[in-house]
Motif scaffolding. Structure first.
Motif, PDB file in Angstrom:
ATOM      1  N   ARG A   1      72.196   3.011  35.015  1.00 27.26           N
ATOM      2  CA  ARG A   1      72.975   3.962  34.211  1.00 27.26           C
ATOM      3  C   ARG A   1      72.516   5.389  34.524  1.00 27.26           C
ATOM      4  O   ARG A   1      71.333   5.614  34.790  1.00 27.26           O
ATOM      5  N   TYR A   2      73.477   6.318  34.496  1.00 31.88           N
ATOM      6  CA  TYR A   2      73.078   7.708  34.645  1.00 31.88           C
ATOM      7  C   TYR A   2      72.026   8.035  33.597  1.00 31.88           C
ATOM      8  O   TYR A   2      72.254   7.864  32.391  1.00 31.88           O
ATOM      9  N   GLN A   3      70.864   8.474  34.049  1.00 36.08           N
ATOM     10  CA  GLN A   3      69.728   8.667  33.155  1.00 36.08           C
ATOM     11  C   GLN A   3      69.968   9.777  32.127  1.00 36.08           C
ATOM     12  O   GLN A   3      69.346   9.783  31.058  1.00 36.08           O
ATOM     13  N   GLN A   4      70.898  10.684  32.418  1.00 34.28           N
ATOM     14  CA  GLN A   4      71.214  11.722  31.435  1.00 34.28           C
ATOM     15  C   GLN A   4      71.881  11.138  30.191  1.00 34.28           C
ATOM     16  O   GLN A   4      71.921  11.787  29.146  1.00 34.28           O
ATOM     17  N   ARG A   5      72.398   9.928  30.293  1.00 35.18           N
ATOM     18  CA  ARG A   5      73.005   9.293  29.116  1.00 35.18           C
ATOM     19  C   ARG A   5      71.966   9.009  28.046  1.00 35.18           C
ATOM     20  O   ARG A   5      72.297   8.903  26.866  1.00 35.18           O
ATOM     21  N   PHE A   6      70.692   8.883  28.458  1.00 34.39           N
ATOM     22  CA  PHE A   6      69.643   8.614  27.475  1.00 34.39           C
ATOM     23  C   PHE A   6      68.535   9.667  27.537  1.00 34.39           C
ATOM     24  O   PHE A   6      67.370   9.391  27.288  1.00 34.39           O
ATOM     25  N   GLY A   7      68.913  10.898  27.879  1.00 35.07           N
ATOM     26  CA  GLY A   7      68.016  12.029  27.739  1.00 35.07           C
ATOM     27  C   GLY A   7      66.946  12.179  28.793  1.00 35.07           C
ATOM     28  O   GLY A   7      66.029  12.987  28.640  1.00 35.07           O
ATOM     29  N   HIS A   8      67.058  11.449  29.914  1.00 39.82           N
ATOM     30  CA  HIS A   8      66.012  11.469  30.939  1.00 39.82           C
ATOM     31  C   HIS A   8      66.469  12.361  32.090  1.00 39.82           C
ATOM     32  O   HIS A   8      66.664  11.906  33.219  1.00 39.82           O
ATOM     33  N   GLU A   9      66.588  13.648  31.800  1.00 46.84           N
ATOM     34  CA  GLU A   9      67.182  14.565  32.768  1.00 46.84           C
ATOM     35  C   GLU A   9      66.160  15.210  33.690  1.00 46.84           C
ATOM     36  O   GLU A   9      66.491  15.581  34.820  1.00 46.84           O
ATOM     37  N   TYR A  10      64.930  15.357  33.208  1.00 43.27           N
ATOM     38  CA  TYR A  10      63.910  16.059  33.965  1.00 43.27           C
ATOM     39  C   TYR A  10      62.766  15.123  34.345  1.00 43.27           C
ATOM     40  O   TYR A  10      62.596  14.061  33.760  1.00 43.27           O
ATOM     41  N   ASN A  11      61.946  15.603  35.293  1.00 44.36           N
ATOM     42  CA  ASN A  11      60.693  14.927  35.560  1.00 44.36           C
ATOM     43  C   ASN A  11      59.837  14.937  34.302  1.00 44.36           C
ATOM     44  O   ASN A  11      59.862  15.908  33.525  1.00 44.36           O
TER      45      ASN A  11
END
Length: 472
Positions: free
Chosen positions: A97-107
Protein backbone atom coordinates in the motif's frame (compact mmCIF):
# COMPACT_ATOMS: atom_id res chain seq x y z
CA UNK A 1 -11.62 -70.48 19.60
CA UNK A 2 -9.57 -70.76 16.42
CA UNK A 3 -12.25 -68.75 14.60
CA UNK A 4 -12.04 -66.06 17.22
CA UNK A 5 -8.24 -65.86 16.86
CA UNK A 6 -8.59 -65.76 13.05
CA UNK A 7 -11.08 -62.93 13.23
CA UNK A 8 -8.82 -61.12 15.67
CA UNK A 9 -5.81 -61.55 13.39
CA UNK A 10 -7.84 -60.50 10.35
CA UNK A 11 -9.02 -57.37 12.16
CA UNK A 12 -5.45 -56.50 13.14
CA UNK A 13 -4.23 -56.94 9.55
CA UNK A 14 -7.10 -54.88 8.16
CA UNK A 15 -6.44 -52.15 10.73
CA UNK A 16 -2.76 -52.11 9.82
CA UNK A 17 -3.59 -51.95 6.10
CA UNK A 18 -6.00 -49.13 6.77
CA UNK A 19 -3.36 -47.18 8.64
CA UNK A 20 -0.83 -47.77 5.86
CA UNK A 21 -3.38 -46.69 3.27
CA UNK A 22 -4.17 -43.54 5.21
CA UNK A 23 -0.47 -42.79 5.70
CA UNK A 24 0.33 -43.40 2.05
CA UNK A 25 -2.57 -41.29 0.87
CA UNK A 26 -1.61 -38.49 3.26
CA UNK A 27 2.11 -38.33 2.50
CA UNK A 28 1.86 -37.56 -1.23
CA UNK A 29 -0.81 -34.96 -0.48
CA UNK A 30 1.48 -33.29 2.04
CA UNK A 31 4.33 -33.37 -0.45
CA UNK A 32 2.16 -31.96 -3.21
CA UNK A 33 0.85 -29.28 -0.84
CA UNK A 34 4.40 -28.29 0.05
CA UNK A 35 5.33 -28.17 -3.65
CA UNK A 36 2.32 -26.02 -4.44
CA UNK A 37 3.51 -23.41 -1.96
CA UNK A 38 6.73 -21.92 -3.30
CA UNK A 39 9.39 -20.52 -1.06
CA UNK A 40 9.60 -16.75 -1.42
CA UNK A 41 12.75 -14.64 -1.04
CA UNK A 42 12.84 -10.86 -1.37
CA UNK A 43 16.38 -9.48 -1.65
CA UNK A 44 16.73 -5.72 -1.18
CA UNK A 45 19.92 -3.79 -1.83
CA UNK A 46 20.31 -0.32 -0.34
CA UNK A 47 21.13 2.93 -2.18
CA UNK A 48 22.53 1.27 -5.30
CA UNK A 49 22.81 3.34 -8.47
CA UNK A 50 20.52 2.46 -11.35
CA UNK A 51 23.44 1.60 -13.63
CA UNK A 52 25.74 0.16 -10.94
CA UNK A 53 24.84 -3.47 -11.63
CA UNK A 54 26.25 -5.31 -14.62
CA UNK A 55 22.78 -6.52 -15.68
CA UNK A 56 21.53 -2.94 -15.88
CA UNK A 57 24.51 -0.75 -16.69
CA UNK A 58 28.17 -0.47 -15.70
CA UNK A 59 30.44 -3.28 -16.88
CA UNK A 60 33.09 -2.04 -14.42
CA UNK A 61 30.81 -3.17 -11.59
CA UNK A 62 31.01 -6.94 -11.74
CA UNK A 63 27.78 -8.52 -10.46
CA UNK A 64 27.68 -11.90 -12.25
CA UNK A 65 25.51 -13.60 -9.63
CA UNK A 66 22.79 -10.97 -9.71
CA UNK A 67 23.02 -11.00 -13.51
CA UNK A 68 22.52 -14.78 -13.42
CA UNK A 69 19.37 -14.16 -11.42
CA UNK A 70 18.18 -11.84 -14.19
CA UNK A 71 19.11 -14.43 -16.83
CA UNK A 72 16.98 -17.06 -15.09
CA UNK A 73 14.04 -14.74 -14.56
CA UNK A 74 12.34 -11.56 -15.73
CA UNK A 75 14.17 -8.21 -15.76
CA UNK A 76 12.06 -5.07 -15.48
CA UNK A 77 13.19 -1.97 -17.36
CA UNK A 78 10.54 0.18 -15.69
CA UNK A 79 10.59 -1.05 -12.11
CA UNK A 80 9.62 1.53 -9.48
CA UNK A 81 9.59 1.88 -5.72
CA UNK A 82 6.95 3.92 -3.89
CA UNK A 83 9.41 6.34 -2.26
CA UNK A 84 12.79 7.86 -3.01
CA UNK A 85 14.18 7.27 0.50
CA UNK A 86 14.73 4.15 2.60
CA UNK A 87 12.09 3.79 5.31
CA UNK A 88 8.92 4.78 3.40
CA UNK A 89 10.05 2.69 0.43
CA UNK A 90 10.23 -0.37 2.69
CA UNK A 91 6.88 0.42 4.31
CA UNK A 92 5.20 0.49 0.91
CA UNK A 93 6.87 -2.69 -0.30
CA UNK A 94 6.07 -4.71 2.84
CA UNK A 95 2.40 -3.65 2.98
CA UNK A 96 1.55 -3.41 -0.72
CA UNK A 97 0.00 0.00 0.00
CA UNK A 98 1.13 3.55 -0.61
CA UNK A 99 2.80 4.31 2.71
CA UNK A 100 1.37 7.84 2.77
CA UNK A 101 -2.02 6.23 3.38
CA UNK A 102 -0.84 5.44 6.91
CA UNK A 103 1.34 8.46 7.63
CA UNK A 104 4.72 6.97 6.69
CA UNK A 105 5.83 9.74 4.37
CA UNK A 106 9.33 10.47 5.64
CA UNK A 107 12.40 8.59 6.74
CA UNK A 108 12.27 7.74 10.42
CA UNK A 109 14.31 10.19 12.50
CA UNK A 110 17.28 8.72 14.35
CA UNK A 111 15.92 10.63 17.34
CA UNK A 112 12.36 12.02 17.42
CA UNK A 113 12.17 15.64 16.32
CA UNK A 114 10.35 18.22 18.50
CA UNK A 115 6.67 17.33 18.54
CA UNK A 116 7.25 13.71 17.50
CA UNK A 117 6.16 10.80 19.69
CA UNK A 118 8.60 7.88 19.87
CA UNK A 119 5.67 5.46 20.23
CA UNK A 120 4.41 6.55 16.81
CA UNK A 121 7.81 6.60 15.07
CA UNK A 122 7.39 3.40 13.10
CA UNK A 123 5.28 1.59 10.51
CA UNK A 124 1.67 1.76 11.67
CA UNK A 125 0.65 -1.29 13.67
CA UNK A 126 -2.75 -1.09 11.94
CA UNK A 127 -1.08 -2.27 8.74
CA UNK A 128 -0.31 -5.92 7.97
CA UNK A 129 2.98 -6.90 6.37
CA UNK A 130 3.71 -9.53 3.76
CA UNK A 131 5.13 -11.59 6.64
CA UNK A 132 1.80 -11.38 8.52
CA UNK A 133 -0.08 -12.67 5.49
CA UNK A 134 2.33 -15.50 4.67
CA UNK A 135 2.73 -16.58 8.28
CA UNK A 136 -1.04 -17.01 8.47
CA UNK A 137 -0.77 -19.19 5.33
CA UNK A 138 1.66 -21.57 7.03
CA UNK A 139 4.99 -20.02 6.05
CA UNK A 140 8.01 -19.70 8.31
CA UNK A 141 8.99 -16.05 8.05
CA UNK A 142 12.41 -14.46 8.49
CA UNK A 143 14.05 -11.06 8.21
CA UNK A 144 17.80 -10.86 7.82
CA UNK A 145 19.36 -7.38 7.78
CA UNK A 146 18.05 -3.83 7.86
CA UNK A 147 14.62 -3.05 9.33
CA UNK A 148 14.34 0.78 9.57
CA UNK A 149 10.61 0.69 10.36
CA UNK A 150 10.62 1.48 14.06
CA UNK A 151 12.61 0.65 17.19
CA UNK A 152 9.86 0.59 19.86
CA UNK A 153 8.61 -2.85 20.90
CA UNK A 154 5.36 -2.68 18.94
CA UNK A 155 7.29 -2.07 15.72
CA UNK A 156 9.86 -4.83 16.25
CA UNK A 157 10.03 -7.36 13.38
CA UNK A 158 9.00 -10.20 15.73
CA UNK A 159 5.76 -8.26 16.32
CA UNK A 160 5.22 -7.56 12.62
CA UNK A 161 4.92 -11.09 11.30
CA UNK A 162 8.53 -12.26 11.32
CA UNK A 163 9.24 -15.46 13.25
CA UNK A 164 13.00 -14.93 13.04
CA UNK A 165 15.02 -11.71 12.94
CA UNK A 166 18.74 -11.10 12.68
CA UNK A 167 19.84 -7.59 11.88
CA UNK A 168 19.65 -3.95 12.89
CA UNK A 169 16.59 -1.89 13.71
CA UNK A 170 17.97 1.34 12.23
CA UNK A 171 19.00 2.48 8.78
CA UNK A 172 22.73 1.86 8.65
CA UNK A 173 25.90 1.03 10.55
CA UNK A 174 29.57 0.11 10.13
CA UNK A 175 30.20 -2.94 7.96
CA UNK A 176 32.85 -4.21 10.32
CA UNK A 177 32.70 -5.80 13.76
CA UNK A 178 30.47 -3.95 16.22
CA UNK A 179 31.97 -1.33 18.49
CA UNK A 180 31.26 0.21 21.88
CA UNK A 181 29.49 3.18 20.29
CA UNK A 182 26.64 1.04 18.98
CA UNK A 183 23.16 2.28 19.90
CA UNK A 184 19.73 0.68 19.61
CA UNK A 185 19.69 2.15 16.09
CA UNK A 186 22.93 0.46 14.98
CA UNK A 187 23.25 -2.56 17.28
CA UNK A 188 22.83 -6.05 15.81
CA UNK A 189 20.07 -8.22 17.26
CA UNK A 190 19.00 -11.83 17.08
CA UNK A 191 15.29 -11.47 17.61
CA UNK A 192 15.19 -9.15 20.63
CA UNK A 193 18.63 -9.98 22.06
CA UNK A 194 21.73 -7.92 21.17
CA UNK A 195 24.40 -10.05 19.49
CA UNK A 196 27.79 -8.69 18.38
CA UNK A 197 29.02 -9.98 15.03
CA UNK A 198 32.43 -10.75 13.60
CA UNK A 199 33.64 -10.10 10.09
CA UNK A 200 32.10 -8.04 7.28
CA UNK A 201 28.38 -7.29 7.56
CA UNK A 202 27.41 -8.09 3.96
CA UNK A 203 29.03 -11.52 4.28
CA UNK A 204 27.40 -12.10 7.66
CA UNK A 205 23.90 -11.35 6.37
CA UNK A 206 24.34 -13.81 3.52
CA UNK A 207 25.53 -16.50 5.94
CA UNK A 208 22.52 -15.89 8.19
CA UNK A 209 20.21 -16.15 5.18
CA UNK A 210 21.71 -19.51 4.26
CA UNK A 211 21.25 -20.72 7.83
CA UNK A 212 17.59 -19.72 7.76
CA UNK A 213 17.05 -21.56 4.47
CA UNK A 214 18.76 -24.71 5.75
CA UNK A 215 16.68 -24.77 8.92
CA UNK A 216 13.41 -24.34 7.04
CA UNK A 217 14.02 -26.28 3.83
CA UNK A 218 11.34 -28.88 4.58
CA UNK A 219 8.51 -26.34 4.75
CA UNK A 220 7.56 -23.26 2.76
CA UNK A 221 9.40 -20.18 3.97
CA UNK A 222 9.44 -16.44 3.32
CA UNK A 223 12.78 -14.68 3.66
CA UNK A 224 13.26 -10.92 3.49
CA UNK A 225 17.01 -10.46 2.96
CA UNK A 226 17.54 -6.75 3.48
CA UNK A 227 21.18 -5.82 2.90
CA UNK A 228 22.67 -2.54 4.10
CA UNK A 229 25.00 -2.57 1.07
CA UNK A 230 25.75 -0.22 -0.55
CA UNK A 231 24.49 2.40 1.91
CA UNK A 232 27.09 4.62 3.58
CA UNK A 233 29.47 4.41 5.44
CA UNK A 234 31.70 3.55 2.50
CA UNK A 235 33.64 0.59 3.87
CA UNK A 236 35.00 -2.22 1.71
CA UNK A 237 37.25 -5.20 2.32
CA UNK A 238 40.80 -4.33 1.28
CA UNK A 239 41.29 -7.44 -0.86
CA UNK A 240 38.15 -6.70 -2.85
CA UNK A 241 38.97 -3.02 -3.25
CA UNK A 242 42.36 -4.02 -4.70
CA UNK A 243 40.53 -5.72 -7.58
CA UNK A 244 39.33 -2.34 -8.83
CA UNK A 245 42.59 -0.41 -9.12
CA UNK A 246 41.66 0.37 -12.73
CA UNK A 247 38.87 2.66 -11.44
CA UNK A 248 40.55 6.03 -10.92
CA UNK A 249 37.95 7.60 -8.61
CA UNK A 250 38.62 6.25 -5.08
CA UNK A 251 34.98 6.64 -4.11
CA UNK A 252 33.80 4.63 -7.11
CA UNK A 253 36.51 2.07 -6.36
CA UNK A 254 35.19 1.54 -2.84
CA UNK A 255 31.62 1.35 -4.12
CA UNK A 256 32.63 -1.26 -6.71
CA UNK A 257 34.19 -3.41 -3.98
CA UNK A 258 31.10 -3.08 -1.77
CA UNK A 259 28.92 -4.04 -4.74
CA UNK A 260 31.11 -7.07 -5.42
CA UNK A 261 30.68 -8.20 -1.80
CA UNK A 262 26.92 -7.83 -2.21
CA UNK A 263 26.96 -9.87 -5.42
CA UNK A 264 29.08 -12.64 -3.90
CA UNK A 265 26.77 -12.85 -0.89
CA UNK A 266 23.71 -13.14 -3.13
CA UNK A 267 25.55 -15.76 -5.16
CA UNK A 268 26.23 -17.90 -2.10
CA UNK A 269 22.56 -17.78 -1.11
CA UNK A 270 21.47 -18.80 -4.62
CA UNK A 271 24.09 -21.57 -4.77
CA UNK A 272 22.79 -23.03 -1.51
CA UNK A 273 19.26 -23.03 -2.92
CA UNK A 274 20.60 -25.05 -5.86
CA UNK A 275 22.40 -27.51 -3.59
CA UNK A 276 19.22 -28.06 -1.59
CA UNK A 277 17.25 -28.48 -4.84
CA UNK A 278 14.95 -25.61 -3.92
CA UNK A 279 15.58 -23.27 -6.85
CA UNK A 280 12.76 -24.50 -9.09
CA UNK A 281 10.21 -23.89 -6.38
CA UNK A 282 11.49 -20.58 -5.04
CA UNK A 283 10.20 -17.19 -6.13
CA UNK A 284 13.07 -14.71 -5.80
CA UNK A 285 12.70 -10.94 -6.11
CA UNK A 286 15.72 -8.65 -6.29
CA UNK A 287 15.47 -4.86 -6.26
CA UNK A 288 16.98 -1.70 -4.83
CA UNK A 289 15.15 0.42 -2.24
CA UNK A 290 15.54 3.78 -4.04
CA UNK A 291 17.86 5.59 -6.40
CA UNK A 292 21.53 6.01 -5.61
CA UNK A 293 22.63 9.05 -3.56
CA UNK A 294 25.50 10.08 -5.80
CA UNK A 295 26.66 12.75 -3.34
CA UNK A 296 26.98 10.20 -0.51
CA UNK A 297 28.15 6.89 -1.98
CA UNK A 298 29.46 7.78 -5.47
CA UNK A 299 26.65 5.86 -7.18
CA UNK A 300 25.54 6.58 -10.75
CA UNK A 301 21.93 6.58 -11.95
CA UNK A 302 22.48 7.42 -15.62
CA UNK A 303 20.76 7.50 -18.04
CA UNK A 304 18.25 8.73 -15.47
CA UNK A 305 18.18 12.23 -14.00
CA UNK A 306 18.00 12.80 -10.28
CA UNK A 307 19.16 10.88 -7.21
CA UNK A 308 17.87 9.46 -3.94
CA UNK A 309 15.40 11.86 -2.35
CA UNK A 310 14.17 13.32 -5.63
CA UNK A 311 11.12 12.18 -7.55
CA UNK A 312 12.87 12.21 -10.89
CA UNK A 313 13.41 8.77 -12.39
CA UNK A 314 16.83 8.52 -10.77
CA UNK A 315 15.19 8.61 -7.35
CA UNK A 316 12.40 6.08 -7.88
CA UNK A 317 13.23 3.81 -10.85
CA UNK A 318 15.40 0.89 -9.68
CA UNK A 319 17.04 -2.36 -10.85
CA UNK A 320 14.33 -5.00 -10.40
CA UNK A 321 14.22 -8.76 -11.12
CA UNK A 322 11.71 -11.55 -10.49
CA UNK A 323 12.90 -15.14 -10.90
CA UNK A 324 10.98 -18.39 -10.48
CA UNK A 325 12.55 -21.02 -12.79
CA UNK A 326 9.82 -23.58 -12.23
CA UNK A 327 7.05 -21.19 -13.20
CA UNK A 328 8.13 -18.00 -14.97
CA UNK A 329 9.90 -17.45 -18.31
CA UNK A 330 13.69 -17.16 -18.13
CA UNK A 331 15.77 -14.39 -19.65
CA UNK A 332 12.73 -12.23 -20.39
CA UNK A 333 12.69 -8.43 -20.36
CA UNK A 334 9.44 -6.81 -19.24
CA UNK A 335 9.06 -3.21 -20.43
CA UNK A 336 5.80 -2.05 -18.83
CA UNK A 337 5.78 -0.17 -15.49
CA UNK A 338 5.72 -2.29 -12.33
CA UNK A 339 6.06 -1.33 -8.67
CA UNK A 340 7.55 -2.68 -5.45
CA UNK A 341 3.96 -2.47 -4.21
CA UNK A 342 3.30 -5.50 -6.44
CA UNK A 343 5.55 -7.85 -4.47
CA UNK A 344 2.99 -8.55 -1.74
CA UNK A 345 -0.02 -9.41 -3.97
CA UNK A 346 2.21 -11.39 -6.34
CA UNK A 347 3.62 -13.40 -3.44
CA UNK A 348 0.16 -14.09 -2.02
CA UNK A 349 -1.03 -15.29 -5.43
CA UNK A 350 2.01 -17.56 -5.82
CA UNK A 351 1.40 -18.99 -2.34
CA UNK A 352 -2.35 -19.32 -2.96
CA UNK A 353 -2.76 -17.38 0.27
CA UNK A 354 -5.53 -15.04 1.33
CA UNK A 355 -4.79 -11.67 2.95
CA UNK A 356 -5.46 -11.50 6.68
CA UNK A 357 -7.36 -8.22 6.42
CA UNK A 358 -9.58 -6.48 3.91
CA UNK A 359 -7.56 -3.31 3.29
CA UNK A 360 -7.33 -2.42 -0.38
CA UNK A 361 -3.91 -2.99 -1.91
CA UNK A 362 -2.28 -0.56 -4.32
CA UNK A 363 -0.06 -3.28 -5.75
CA UNK A 364 -1.24 -5.87 -8.25
CA UNK A 365 -0.53 -9.55 -8.84
CA UNK A 366 2.09 -9.62 -11.60
CA UNK A 367 1.78 -13.33 -12.41
CA UNK A 368 -0.79 -13.01 -15.25
CA UNK A 369 1.33 -10.27 -16.86
CA UNK A 370 4.60 -12.19 -16.59
CA UNK A 371 3.01 -15.39 -17.89
CA UNK A 372 1.58 -13.59 -20.93
CA UNK A 373 -2.02 -14.04 -19.83
CA UNK A 374 -2.65 -10.29 -19.59
CA UNK A 375 -1.11 -7.90 -22.11
CA UNK A 376 -2.32 -4.71 -20.43
CA UNK A 377 -0.17 -2.49 -18.21
CA UNK A 378 -0.10 -3.57 -14.56
CA UNK A 379 -0.27 0.15 -13.68
CA UNK A 380 -1.63 2.93 -15.83
CA UNK A 381 -0.92 5.47 -13.06
CA UNK A 382 1.69 5.64 -10.29
CA UNK A 383 2.10 8.28 -7.56
CA UNK A 384 4.80 9.63 -5.25
CA UNK A 385 4.90 12.30 -2.55
CA UNK A 386 7.45 13.54 -0.03
CA UNK A 387 6.62 16.80 1.73
CA UNK A 388 5.44 19.34 -0.85
CA UNK A 389 7.25 17.51 -3.64
CA UNK A 390 5.03 15.07 -5.53
CA UNK A 391 4.94 13.22 -8.84
CA UNK A 392 2.53 11.28 -10.99
CA UNK A 393 3.16 8.96 -13.91
CA UNK A 394 0.07 8.58 -16.10
CA UNK A 395 0.66 6.46 -19.16
CA UNK A 396 3.97 7.64 -20.56
CA UNK A 397 3.67 11.15 -19.14
CA UNK A 398 5.45 12.02 -15.89
CA UNK A 399 4.69 15.21 -13.97
CA UNK A 400 6.76 16.47 -11.03
CA UNK A 401 5.28 19.10 -8.70
CA UNK A 402 7.47 21.44 -6.63
CA UNK A 403 6.72 23.79 -3.74
CA UNK A 404 8.81 26.63 -5.17
CA UNK A 405 8.51 26.48 -8.96
CA UNK A 406 6.18 25.44 -11.77
CA UNK A 407 5.59 21.71 -12.41
CA UNK A 408 7.50 19.93 -15.14
CA UNK A 409 6.20 17.36 -17.62
CA UNK A 410 8.08 14.67 -19.51
CA UNK A 411 7.23 11.96 -22.03
CA UNK A 412 9.14 8.95 -20.71
CA UNK A 413 8.59 6.95 -23.89
CA UNK A 414 10.90 9.42 -25.69
CA UNK A 415 12.82 11.02 -22.84
CA UNK A 416 13.92 8.57 -20.12
CA UNK A 417 16.42 11.15 -18.82
CA UNK A 418 13.70 13.78 -18.27
CA UNK A 419 15.59 16.43 -20.20
CA UNK A 420 12.81 18.06 -22.23
CA UNK A 421 10.12 19.81 -20.20
CA UNK A 422 6.81 19.74 -22.13
CA UNK A 423 4.69 21.54 -19.53
CA UNK A 424 4.45 24.94 -21.23
CA UNK A 425 3.37 23.38 -24.52
CA UNK A 426 0.77 21.08 -22.92
CA UNK A 427 -1.25 23.00 -20.29
CA UNK A 428 -4.28 20.72 -20.65
CA UNK A 429 -2.24 17.61 -19.88
CA UNK A 430 -0.60 19.37 -16.92
CA UNK A 431 -4.00 20.44 -15.58
CA UNK A 432 -5.49 16.97 -15.88
CA UNK A 433 -2.51 15.31 -14.21
CA UNK A 434 -2.39 17.89 -11.39
CA UNK A 435 -6.08 17.20 -10.75
CA UNK A 436 -5.51 13.44 -10.71
CA UNK A 437 -2.58 13.88 -8.32
CA UNK A 438 -4.67 16.05 -6.00
CA UNK A 439 -7.49 13.49 -6.01
CA UNK A 440 -5.00 10.80 -4.93
CA UNK A 441 -3.71 13.05 -2.17
CA UNK A 442 -7.18 13.48 -0.68
CA UNK A 443 -7.05 9.78 0.31
CA UNK A 444 -3.77 10.07 2.21
CA UNK A 445 -3.07 10.49 5.92
CA UNK A 446 -1.18 13.34 7.51
CA UNK A 447 2.43 12.32 8.24
CA UNK A 448 2.85 10.69 11.66
CA UNK A 449 6.21 12.43 12.17
CA UNK A 450 8.19 15.28 10.66
CA UNK A 451 11.53 15.43 8.91
CA UNK A 452 14.40 17.70 9.86
CA UNK A 453 14.77 20.94 7.91
CA UNK A 454 18.27 19.86 6.83
CA UNK A 455 16.75 17.03 4.78
CA UNK A 456 14.28 19.42 3.12
CA UNK A 457 17.20 21.71 2.28
CA UNK A 458 19.19 18.77 0.92
CA UNK A 459 16.20 17.69 -1.15
CA UNK A 460 15.86 21.11 -2.79
CA UNK A 461 19.58 21.17 -3.56
CA UNK A 462 19.51 17.69 -5.09
CA UNK A 463 16.75 18.66 -7.52
CA UNK A 464 18.88 21.56 -8.75
CA UNK A 465 22.36 20.05 -8.66
CA UNK A 466 21.89 16.55 -10.01
CA UNK A 467 19.41 17.28 -12.75
CA UNK A 468 21.68 20.02 -14.11
CA UNK A 469 24.71 17.71 -13.90
CA UNK A 470 22.88 14.95 -15.74
CA UNK A 471 21.77 17.31 -18.51
CA UNK A 472 25.25 18.58 -19.36
Amino acid sequence: MFKTKLNSTRSAVLSTLALVTVACSWLPTATIAAQEKPNIIVILSDDGGYSDFSFSGDANFATPNIKKLADTGVKFTQGYVSASVCSPSRAGMLTGRYQQRFGHEYNLPVKPEPGDDYDFNGMSVKEKTIADHLKAAGYRTGLIGKWHLGEAEQFHPNNRGFDDFYGLLGGGRSYFTGNKKDTDYTRMYRNQTPEPFEGYLTDKLGDEAISFIEKNQENPFFLYLSYTAVHAPMEAKKDQEALFEHIKDPGRRTLAAMTLALDESVGKVMARLDELELTENTLVVFLNDNGGPSDYNFSVNKPLSGVKGTLYEGGVRVPYIVSWPGKLPQGEVYTKPVSALDILPTSLAAAKAKPVNNKALDGVNLMPYLLGENDAKPHETLYWRRAAFAAIRDGDYKLVRFPDRLPVLYDLSKDIGEHNDLAAANPEIVGAMMKKLFTWETGLSSPYWTTHSKWIKQNRERYSIFTSVDKK
